[in-house]
Scaffold this motif. Structure first.
Motif, PDB file in Angstrom:
ATOM      1  N   ASP A   1      -0.516 -86.457  18.025  1.00 33.04           N
ATOM      2  CA  ASP A   1       0.194 -85.424  18.774  1.00 33.04           C
ATOM      3  C   ASP A   1      -0.736 -84.338  19.293  1.00 33.04           C
ATOM      4  OD1 ASP A   1       2.515 -86.796  18.384  1.00 33.04           O
ATOM      5  OD2 ASP A   1       3.412 -85.391  16.975  1.00 33.04           O
ATOM      6  N   GLY A   2      -1.874 -84.133  18.636  1.00 30.12           N
ATOM      7  CA  GLY A   2      -2.816 -83.110  19.078  1.00 30.12           C
ATOM      8  C   GLY A   2      -3.850 -83.607  20.055  1.00 30.12           C
ATOM      9  N   VAL A   3      -3.828 -84.907  20.379  1.00 29.29           N
ATOM     10  CA  VAL A   3      -4.854 -85.459  21.275  1.00 29.29           C
ATOM     11  C   VAL A   3      -4.238 -86.235  22.437  1.00 29.29           C
ATOM     12  CG1 VAL A   3      -6.760 -85.531  19.626  1.00 29.29           C
ATOM     13  CG2 VAL A   3      -5.121 -87.420  19.692  1.00 29.29           C
ATOM     14  N   GLY A   4      -3.122 -85.732  22.941  1.00 32.73           N
ATOM     15  CA  GLY A   4      -2.583 -86.280  24.172  1.00 32.73           C
ATOM     16  C   GLY A   4      -1.306 -87.075  24.062  1.00 32.73           C
ATOM     17  N   ALA A   5      -0.799 -87.310  22.861  1.00 33.58           N
ATOM     18  CA  ALA A   5       0.458 -88.043  22.737  1.00 33.58           C
ATOM     19  C   ALA A   5       1.602 -87.215  23.307  1.00 33.58           C
ATOM     20  CB  ALA A   5       0.733 -88.387  21.280  1.00 33.58           C
ATOM     21  N   THR A   6       2.599 -87.895  23.841  1.00 34.26           N
ATOM     22  CA  THR A   6       3.756 -87.199  24.377  1.00 34.26           C
ATOM     23  C   THR A   6       4.708 -86.810  23.256  1.00 34.26           C
ATOM     24  OG1 THR A   6       4.855 -89.321  24.759  1.00 34.26           O
ATOM     25  CG2 THR A   6       3.615 -88.374  26.588  1.00 34.26           C
ATOM     26  N   ASP A   7       5.662 -85.952  23.594  1.00 34.53           N
ATOM     27  CA  ASP A   7       6.630 -85.481  22.605  1.00 34.53           C
ATOM     28  C   ASP A   7       7.523 -86.626  22.122  1.00 34.53           C
ATOM     29  OD1 ASP A   7       5.650 -82.931  22.845  1.00 34.53           O
ATOM     30  OD2 ASP A   7       7.143 -82.318  24.333  1.00 34.53           O
ATOM     31  N   GLY A   8       8.163 -86.378  21.006  1.00 34.16           N
ATOM     32  CA  GLY A   8       9.097 -87.362  20.464  1.00 34.16           C
ATOM     33  C   GLY A   8       8.740 -87.694  19.035  1.00 34.16           C
ATOM     34  N   ASP A   9       9.665 -87.449  18.131  1.00 33.79           N
ATOM     35  CA  ASP A   9       9.459 -87.748  16.714  1.00 33.79           C
ATOM     36  C   ASP A   9      10.507 -88.769  16.295  1.00 33.79           C
ATOM     37  OD1 ASP A   9       8.969 -87.829  14.025  1.00 33.79           O
ATOM     38  OD2 ASP A   9       9.376 -85.710  13.631  1.00 33.79           O
ATOM     39  N   TYR A  10      10.057 -89.970  15.997  1.00 26.84           N
ATOM     40  CA  TYR A  10      10.973 -91.056  15.658  1.00 26.84           C
ATOM     41  C   TYR A  10      11.087 -91.280  14.152  1.00 26.84           C
ATOM     42  CZ  TYR A  10      10.691 -91.773  20.635  1.00 26.84           C
ATOM     43  OH  TYR A  10      10.741 -91.578  22.000  1.00 26.84           O
ATOM     44  N   ALA A  11      10.450 -90.412  13.377  1.00 26.80           N
ATOM     45  CA  ALA A  11      10.586 -90.452  11.917  1.00 26.80           C
ATOM     46  C   ALA A  11      10.645 -89.023  11.393  1.00 26.80           C
ATOM     47  CB  ALA A  11       9.429 -91.214  11.278  1.00 26.80           C
ATOM     48  N   PRO A  12      11.646 -88.237  11.814  1.00 24.69           N
ATOM     49  CA  PRO A  12      11.734 -86.829  11.402  1.00 24.69           C
ATOM     50  C   PRO A  12      11.938 -86.712   9.897  1.00 24.69           C
ATOM     51  CG  PRO A  12      13.750 -87.517  12.506  1.00 24.69           C
ATOM     52  CD  PRO A  12      12.773 -88.629  12.684  1.00 24.69           C
ATOM     53  N   ALA A  13      11.328 -85.693   9.317  1.00 25.81           N
ATOM     54  CA  ALA A  13      11.371 -85.517   7.865  1.00 25.81           C
ATOM     55  C   ALA A  13      12.798 -85.483   7.331  1.00 25.81           C
ATOM     56  CB  ALA A  13      10.624 -84.237   7.487  1.00 25.81           C
ATOM     57  N   ALA A  14      13.706 -84.852   8.065  1.00 23.53           N
ATOM     58  CA  ALA A  14      15.078 -84.705   7.592  1.00 23.53           C
ATOM     59  C   ALA A  14      15.805 -86.040   7.497  1.00 23.53           C
ATOM     60  CB  ALA A  14      15.844 -83.767   8.515  1.00 23.53           C
ATOM     61  N   LEU A  15      15.339 -87.038   8.231  1.00 24.52           N
ATOM     62  CA  LEU A  15      15.994 -88.352   8.242  1.00 24.52           C
ATOM     63  C   LEU A  15      15.180 -89.432   7.547  1.00 24.52           C
ATOM     64  CD1 LEU A  15      17.377 -88.515  11.912  1.00 24.52           C
ATOM     65  CD2 LEU A  15      18.672 -88.091   9.815  1.00 24.52           C
ATOM     66  N   LEU A  16      14.021 -89.060   7.003  1.00 21.56           N
ATOM     67  CA  LEU A  16      13.093 -90.072   6.516  1.00 21.56           C
ATOM     68  C   LEU A  16      13.682 -90.922   5.392  1.00 21.56           C
ATOM     69  CD1 LEU A  16      10.361 -90.923   7.483  1.00 21.56           C
ATOM     70  CD2 LEU A  16       9.312 -89.468   5.745  1.00 21.56           C
ATOM     71  N   GLU A  17      14.377 -90.324   4.471  1.00 18.13           N
ATOM     72  CA  GLU A  17      14.970 -91.092   3.378  1.00 18.13           C
ATOM     73  C   GLU A  17      15.998 -92.084   3.915  1.00 18.13           C
ATOM     74  OE1 GLU A  17      17.298 -90.417  -0.915  1.00 18.13           O
ATOM     75  OE2 GLU A  17      16.555 -88.686   0.225  1.00 18.13           O
ATOM     76  N   GLU A  18      16.807 -91.647   4.864  1.00 21.76           N
ATOM     77  CA  GLU A  18      17.803 -92.535   5.465  1.00 21.76           C
ATOM     78  C   GLU A  18      17.123 -93.653   6.246  1.00 21.76           C
ATOM     79  OE1 GLU A  18      21.688 -92.351   8.476  1.00 21.76           O
ATOM     80  OE2 GLU A  18      20.512 -90.535   8.061  1.00 21.76           O
ATOM     81  N   ILE A  19      16.101 -93.303   7.024  1.00 25.68           N
ATOM     82  CA  ILE A  19      15.358 -94.301   7.789  1.00 25.68           C
ATOM     83  C   ILE A  19      14.748 -95.349   6.868  1.00 25.68           C
ATOM     84  CG2 ILE A  19      13.293 -94.657   9.208  1.00 25.68           C
ATOM     85  CD1 ILE A  19      13.913 -91.916  10.505  1.00 25.68           C
ATOM     86  N   ASP A  20      14.110 -94.896   5.797  1.00 26.22           N
ATOM     87  CA  ASP A  20      13.471 -95.832   4.871  1.00 26.22           C
ATOM     88  C   ASP A  20      14.487 -96.774   4.236  1.00 26.22           C
ATOM     89  OD1 ASP A  20      10.945 -94.841   5.378  1.00 26.22           O
ATOM     90  OD2 ASP A  20      10.904 -93.519   3.629  1.00 26.22           O
ATOM     91  N   GLY A  21      15.649 -96.253   3.872  1.00 26.69           N
ATOM     92  CA  GLY A  21      16.686 -97.092   3.281  1.00 26.69           C
ATOM     93  C   GLY A  21      17.195 -98.151   4.246  1.00 26.69           C
TER      94      GLY A  21
END
Length: 329
Positions: free
Chosen positions: A160-180
């Protein structure tokens, strides 16, 4: 299918199937992490700092695990920062190769002819499976990782600091749900179709195919009432599922005998698959010819003739029909 044994390439068709006839997929073993400052990640060693032009991704368009990583490379706008090489669709005596053919992108970093040579360059004396994707570090001439789940998380945030575009597909608030969700879909569907297709006993096949369709039935119910797997937020869980759904009617239904129902028989899942297929990050990553030719021509123990079927005639571009369908700009 094959593997390296103390740095030497060996054919290894049966090693992944146990005495009961069931597929046992080993875990990936090369699991270092690219991080913003080069500090160590959750596994492996440190020293892999996120830098533009430093890393190169090796993939097969046919492989659903590798496909995830190319989607994330597009989603995050990393095409100018992370190089790409694409293998030939046929995985035969030499495993994945860069034999010239339509859609193949040769290795511009190391000039190797096969993926197993990458592993031998990175880890002399390596013993283990030779798989894609491979994330390669040009500075140290080493494989960073061959685990797709880890690579997509690196692509999601490390750059994210070296040119990647915006967008978080593994947000911390959803990480447990995503992993499950990821765990359930991996066991029942992502890997479940392979467990059905590679089964060498009736019992192993029956168990695997039941899990495949139990998982599809659960997903149909879930996606009939919400837009994405985590509600109204598009996450990595959706992309990990998508690469399996894309291949389901094309190869898993026939080639892997997952033929109780087709994907098109699930209204919500079929519409959801077409919605994700319409995302602008997907088109550059899909090669239907590579997918079909790989499965039907590489797995001669399943399809001895190597004949590739003409169908099915799947229209991924048809307009999605869910009331809460996603739309892309």
């Amino acid at each position: 299918m094959g593997m390296l044994v103390e740095g030497n390439w060996k054919s290894d068709v049966d090693r992944l199937v146990d005495a009961s006839g069931a597929l046992q997929r080993p875990s990936s073993v090369l699991r270092n992490w690219v991080t913003p400052d080069g500090s160590a990640g959750p596994t492996g060693e440190g020293g892999f700092k996120a830098e533009s032009g430093r890393y190169h991704l090796y993939v097969a368009r046919a492989c659903p695990w590798a496909h995830r990583t190319t989607i994330f490379r597009e989603l995050k706008g990393l095409q100018e920062h992370i190089g790409l090489s694409v293998t030939h669709w046929l995985m035969a005596d030499d495993g994945w190769t860069f034999t010239p053919a339509p859609g193949v992108v040769a290795d511009s970093v190391n000039g190797v002819a096969t993926v197993w040579q990458l592993y031998a360059l990175s880890e002399p004396g390596y013993t283990g499976r030779v798989t894609v994707p491979v994330l390669w570090d040009r500075h140290t001439s080493r494989i960073v990782s061959n685990e797709s789940a880890d690579i997509i998380r690196m692509f999601n945030s490390a750059f994210d600091g070296v040119g990647a575009t915006d967008g978080d597909y593994a947000p911390a608030a959803l990480l447990e749900e995503i992993d499950g969700i990821n765990d359930r879909i991996y066991a029942g569907l992502n890997n479940g179709v392979y467990r059905a297709g590679f089964a060498r006993s009736q019992e192993a096949y029956d168990s695997a195919v039941a899990e495949v369709f139990d998982t599809l039935d659960w997903l149909e119910e879930l996606l009939s009432r919400q837009t994405f797997l985590c509600g109204d937020r598009l996450t990595e869980a959706d992309w990990r599922l998508f690469t399996t759904l894309l291949r389901f009617d094309l190869v898993y239904h026939g080639h892997f005998k997952c033929n109780l129902r087709r994907l098109v028989d699930y209204p919500a899942l079929w519409s959801y698959t077409r919605e994700l297929h319409a995302h602008p990050a997907v088109a550059p990553t899909v090669d239907i010819a590579h997918i079909k030719r790989h499965y039907y021509q590489s797995h001669r123990h399943i399809n001895p003739t190597g004949v590739v079927p003409a169908g099915p005639d799947a229209d991924f571009d048809a307009r999605p029909s869910r009331a809460h369908a996603a739309s892309w700009a």
